[in-house]
Motif scaffolding. Structure first.
Motif: not given
Length: 599
Positions: A169, A178-179, A337
């Motif tokens: 990132k 949403n990654d 995540k």
């Protein structure tokens, strides 16, 4: 013209037609009254009539009655307030679309001031968050640097549920997106990393971005917590969710009807919660045996409240960001995540050098010395250690003609000796003149500051033995530390962890506490070999791996384990590392020199 007139008349008709819907869905009336009064549609007597009405539904009915009596433009402006202050009247936004509301030209030019308690609280939160996060005070109470002047991104790698890489990132503004999401039903974004890699400063940057509306999210509430604050509550002490959110962030103003908290419960998706340093209280959570809390109105033990928030039993649907050290396991079913911080890349480190050193001469000098020492350069990929090295260079280079970064192999022990030397030198003597600098002598600086250093070291050791990262004013006074000693920078006050009227303090980083604890053991002439070896023994015991939190994993009651003084093995590992460093051959001269003055 006829169609326009018909559209104007429809506002009054619309209020009559949808009267009961408005009565049931209008929750905030203060903003309506304030604006109707400010624009001259209501007089003081009208406001008093409404306020004298007992129940909220009847107050809405009275407002509608008064509005419709005053004509079409008043009805139009009434709907216009709802249209403009959408956060306060979120339940009525679908209704506005249904009636295809468009204000008349005259009404559209009128001013609407948002005095709704919910919107006011949102702005208050942003103001408080901006003030709290605009400066970096993470590593020393004497240092205050603007966040934007020194913050540097680190390498952020996204992982899947099997801890396999999903890529990297680049920026934080889409951090909540949403990654990298591998479990859409999960609510926790778990940020992992080694000590000093920048987990806390990443949260501070996220909070600062939200306060400036630069974080991509529709959340209008942001509540931040440090996990260690949950350790200060007494076992029998109970707190409600409302008090937890507001007391440790800020309370709403002018909210007699509790509209803000009701809104939070109804729309948890509008809430972000951050929890910094879960690893510091993991042992406490493993020891408790309490049912999960499901009612937001009830009071409960603080850890029970925390577990219920993390598990989604409370504020389900809210966004949660939790930081912890690498190696702390959590159940994937609650994780949305995972992001692991890898420290500075070479480009990040170069940017950090340019931000830290304003003079080109110093930038070049540090860059050359880092290039000449790959081991030192590797250590400086960890932001905390990089800050210590650069801070030490900046401070000691201005005081001593002969100070340079070590050219030989440098260890973590060397880095924390440097930091201690910087703190001790602050009170050792006045800053030298520009024309004459003193000769750099590490042993002399430590000898001159041995009294306060020993006191800080013993304080750190006692805290480590009882598994605590906090100390109170009484413990500080008993250690013999003075106000001048406290200004050195080893300790800093903690506003969100104060117990009663007593001020609370913490070491500026847990690794510094581990270093000072090791320092105390080495300097203690009465310390036996067994008292030192027990640190290694306790740390080497294989700790049974457990998941967060224990209450989610079992259905039968679990007896709390005995509260052992050496429960936090992760932090003992650093103490052992520093013990090895301080007892090494290269430190024999310094430690032997100091031991002579400890008798």
């Amino acid at each position: 013209m006829g169609q326009i007139e018909e559209a104007k008349v429809s506002c009054l008709h619309t209020l009559t037609q949808h009267r009961e819907l408005l009565v049931s869905r209008l929750k905030s009336i203060q903003c309506l009254l304030d604006n109707l009064l400010a624009c001259g549609f209501f007089c003081e007597e009208d406001v008093e009539i409404v306020q004298r009405t007992v129940t909220k539904p009847n107050q809405v009915r009275k407002i509608l009655e008064l509005v419709q009596c005053k004509g079409e433009e008043t009805c139009d402006y009434f709907i216009f307030i709802i249209f403009q202050v959408c956060d306060a009247y979120i339940d009525l936004q679908p209704w506005l679309k249904e009636i295809a509301y468009r204000p008349s030209k005259n009404v559209a030019e009128m001013k609407v001031i948002n005095t709704d308690p919910i919107s006011r609280y949102c702005e208050k939160l942003r103001d408080e968050m901006s003030r709290d996060t605009s400066f970096i005070m993470s590593y020393g109470q004497q240092d205050e640097t603007r966040l934007e002047d020194l913050y540097t991104d680190t390498v952020m790698e996204m992982l899947n549920d099997c801890n396999e890489s999903l890529g990297f990132k680049d920026t934080l503004n889409q951090f909540l997106g949403n990654d990298g999401v591998f479990n859409p039903q999960g609510e926790i974004i778990c940020v992992m990393g080694d000590a000093g890699v920048g987990k806390s400063i990443l949260l501070q940057k996220l909070q600062n971005l939200w306060s400036k509306k630069e974080l991509q999210t529709d959340a209008i509430f942001f509540f931040k917590f440090r996990c260690r604050m949950f350790s200060i509550f007494k076992e029998e002490e109970q707190i409600s969710l409302r008090d937890l959110l507001f007391k440790y962030n800020c309370y709403p103003d002018h909210d007699p009807d509790n509209e803000v908290f009701d809104y939070i419960l109804r729309f948890p998706e509008k809430v972000i919660l951050t929890f910094d340093g879960y690893d510091e209280i993991q042992e406490l959570i493993d020891q408790i045996s309490v049912p999960e809390m499901v009612s937001p109105e009830d009071k409960a033990n603080s850890l029970q409240l925390l577990i219920s928030l993390l598990s989604g039993k409370l504020l389900k649907g809210s966004k949660k960001v939790l930081t912890t050290r690498t190696g702390v396991e959590m159940q994937n079913r609650v994780i949305r995540k995972k992001v692991i911080l890898r420290g500075f890349s070479p480009d990040h480190q170069k940017k950090y050098i340019n931000l830290h050193f304003k003079e080109q001469e110093h930038r070049e000098l540090v860059s050359v010395q880092l290039d000449a020492s790959p081991h030192l350069c590797g250590l400086c990929s960890t932001p905390l250690f990089c800050w210590i090295v650069f801070k030490s260079f900046s401070h000691l280079h201005t005081r001593h003609d002969n100070f340079h970064l070590p050219k030989t192999c440098i260890t973590l022990t060397d880095i924390f000796l440097l930091l201690s030397e910087v703190f001790l030198s602050r009170s050792a003597s006045p800053a030298p003149s520009l024309l004459k600098k003193s000769i750099h002598c590490t042993s002399e600086t430590f000898r001159a500051g041995l009294r306060p250093l020993s006191a800080f070291a013993n304080l750190a050791l006692q805290g480590l033995k009882r598994g605590s990262f906090l100390c109170n004013q009484m413990e500080i006074s008993e250690s013999g530390l003075t106000e001048e000693d406290m200004a050195m920078g080893f300790l800093r006050p903690v506003s969100d962890c104060n117990a009663g009227d007593s001020a609370t303090f913490e070491f500026i980083h847990t690794t510094l506490q581990s270093f000072l604890a090791a320092f105390a053991l080495v300097l203690d002439e009465e310390a036996t070999a067994s008292s030192i070896l027990k640190f290694f023994t306790e740390c080497s015991r294989k700790r049974e791996q457990c998941c967060l939190p224990v209450a989610w994993c079992v259905t039968s009651s679990v007896k709390p384990t005995e509260n052992k003084p050496f429960a936090s093995n992760e932090h003992l590992q650093f103490t052992n590392l520093f013990l090895s460093g301080l007892l090494s051959k290269s430190k024999t001269s310094l430690m032997g020199h100091l031991s002579c003055f400890c008798s």
